[in-house]
Scaffold this motif. Structure first.
Motif, PDB file in Angstrom:
ATOM      1  N   GLY A 116     -22.226  10.696  37.142  1.00  0.00           N
ATOM      2  CA  GLY A 116     -21.783  12.073  37.068  1.00  0.00           C
ATOM      3  C   GLY A 116     -20.327  12.152  36.632  1.00  0.00           C
ATOM      4  N   ALA A 117     -19.759  13.341  36.727  1.00  0.00           N
ATOM      5  CA  ALA A 117     -18.358  13.524  36.329  1.00  0.00           C
ATOM      6  C   ALA A 117     -17.449  12.800  37.310  1.00  0.00           C
ATOM      7  N   LEU A 118     -16.602  11.950  36.794  1.00  0.00           N
ATOM      8  CA  LEU A 118     -15.710  11.159  37.642  1.00  0.00           C
ATOM      9  C   LEU A 118     -14.344  11.819  37.773  1.00  0.00           C
ATOM     10  N   ARG A 139     -26.077  15.006  37.277  1.00  0.00           N
ATOM     11  CA  ARG A 139     -26.312  13.596  36.991  1.00  0.00           C
ATOM     12  C   ARG A 139     -27.688  13.432  36.364  1.00  0.00           C
ATOM     13  N   ALA A 140     -27.793  12.502  35.427  1.00  0.00           N
ATOM     14  CA  ALA A 140     -29.082  12.185  34.812  1.00  0.00           C
ATOM     15  C   ALA A 140     -29.836  11.220  35.723  1.00  0.00           C
ATOM     16  N   LEU A 141     -31.015  11.615  36.163  1.00  0.00           N
ATOM     17  CA  LEU A 141     -31.846  10.797  37.044  1.00  0.00           C
ATOM     18  C   LEU A 141     -33.276  10.804  36.527  1.00  0.00           C
ATOM     19  N   ARG A 142     -34.102   9.957  37.134  1.00  0.00           N
ATOM     20  CA  ARG A 142     -35.518   9.953  36.766  1.00  0.00           C
ATOM     21  C   ARG A 142     -36.361   9.644  37.998  1.00  0.00           C
ATOM     22  N   THR A 179     -20.549  15.508  45.415  1.00  0.00           N
ATOM     23  CA  THR A 179     -20.398  14.746  46.651  1.00  0.00           C
ATOM     24  C   THR A 179     -21.737  14.481  47.324  1.00  0.00           C
ATOM     25  N   VAL A 180     -22.548  15.511  47.457  1.00  0.00           N
ATOM     26  CA  VAL A 180     -23.832  15.353  48.130  1.00  0.00           C
ATOM     27  C   VAL A 180     -24.686  14.331  47.407  1.00  0.00           C
ATOM     28  N   ALA A 181     -24.786  14.457  46.080  1.00  0.00           N
ATOM     29  CA  ALA A 181     -25.612  13.537  45.310  1.00  0.00           C
ATOM     30  C   ALA A 181     -25.125  12.101  45.434  1.00  0.00           C
ATOM     31  N   LYS A 182     -23.811  11.910  45.422  1.00  0.00           N
ATOM     32  CA  LYS A 182     -23.259  10.552  45.523  1.00  0.00           C
ATOM     33  C   LYS A 182     -23.564   9.922  46.879  1.00  0.00           C
TER      34      LYS A 182
END
Length: 361
Positions: A116-118, A139-142, A179-182
């Protein structure tokens, strides 16, 4: 259309899966439903060792009738040989070829590790960003559909709302978009690593839950649901990105970009995946979906290539250009019961204006 091929499940094959090389196996695959791949349940199988050192695929296998002269012939055509699996068993034949997977390894698309964006730009003495800012970045996920490599379990299945929309009616977390995703990924990775190291699914899930709540407010995630989800998906053969995507997707935080072939062999697709752009809030996903069509810069790229989605956030200028009056936020309003829609709209406008002042004084 039908065609023949070879497959190799995660516990077999002449491919490297999860970093571990496994033994070669005689396998077979066929497009039974005519959709152009062999990625669906029932379209793959292990071949059976037959008398004489040959192999036979059980898919579309039929019995060989015996002629008056005592010989056996394949009713599918003389090009298919009849053979018995064991002494005394009736001869059978199959039109589907078997091939050694050790000679034909599986080709798997690498999993994109999108951070994601850093926060990698310069800041002033007060901590304000001096570089480019992305708003509602994702974020790109699969996650993988039921297929060969996830033991035909649906790793994209919706298990309910596990991650809560921490924004509520506020946009205060715009400066900390992922934050949550990380932290969710940190917990999922901890659970998956523990499970692969020999821990039970239950203890691995608990380890993952502790790692998640150590980094974020525990009220932002339904921990009991997360533990149950991790146990179930670990036992199903889903990997850490499957699990992370499943949690965010079930919580309404992902936009599905498309479906692609994640693994193939001899050009035959044996595992499909769904690519996603996932955000740390449902509101972020909704505004991205309805804001991108308003902006010229996104008209040409949309969400980017299916295998490598473009999940970037809006620049400050792009965000200011968005017309919120043209957006349908009813899906978001339904999650916020404490305020009337008009109050939420006023609150959103105030928060946006305040935020824009801080980044663009």
């Amino acid at each position: 259309m039908r065609w023949l091929g070879i497959i190799a499940p995660a516990l077999l094959a002449g491919a490297t899966i999860g970093g571990t090389a496994a033994r070669a196996e005689q396998m077979c695959a066929v497009d039974l439903n005519g959709n152009g791949d062999a990625a669906d349940p029932g379209e793959t199988a292990s071949c059976t060792a037959m008398q004489g050192g040959t192999w036979q695929c059980p898919l579309e296998q039929v019995a060989c009738p015996r002629s008056a002269a005592g010989s056996y012939t394949c009713p599918l055509g003389p090009q298919y040989g009849c053979a018995s699996a064991a002494a005394g068993s009736a001869p059978t034949c199959s039109p589907v070829a078997c091939i050694d997977t050790g000679q034909n390894p599986i080709e798997t698309e690498p999993v994109t590790d999108d951070p994601g964006a850093l926060n990698d730009g310069q800041v002033d003495a007060d901590g304000n960003c001096l570089g480019n800012i992305q708003i509602f970045s994702g974020r790109a996920l699969r996650c993988r559909r039921p297929g060969l490599e996830d033991t035909f379990q649906n790793c994209c299945a919706d298990k309910g709302k596990i991650v809560k929309d921490g924004m509520g009616s506020s946009l205060m977390s715009l400066s900390n978009k992922i934050t949550v995703a990380k932290n969710l990924f940190t917990g999922i990775k901890a659970a998956y690593t523990a499970y692969k190291a020999g821990a039970t699914a239950s203890s691995a899930a608990n380890a993952g839950a502790h790692a998640i709540i150590a980094g974020i407010d525990p009220t932002s995630i339904a921990i009991s649901l997360a533990i149950n989800f991790m146990i179930e998906t670990l036992l199903q053969g889903c990997d850490e990105q499957d699990m992370e995507t499943g949690m965010l997707r079930g919580s309404g935080m992902c936009h599905e970009v498309g479906e692609y072939c994640a693994s193939k062999i001899l050009g035959i697709c044996i595992q499909k995946a769904k690519s996603q752009c996932c955000f740390n809030t449902k509101l972020g996903r909704i505004i991205q979906e309805q804001g991108r069509p308003q902006l010229k810069d996104f008209n040409a790229i949309g969400w980017g290539p299916v295998k490598h989605p473009d999940c970037r956030g809006f620049t400050a200028e792009e965000f200011q250009a968005l017309d919120f009056s043209r957006m349908d936020l009813s899906e978001y309003y339904g999650d916020v019961e404490s305020k009337a829609q008009s109050d939420i709209q006023v609150d959103m406008k105030d928060k946006i204006d305040a935020y824009m002042q801080t980044i663009n004084p």
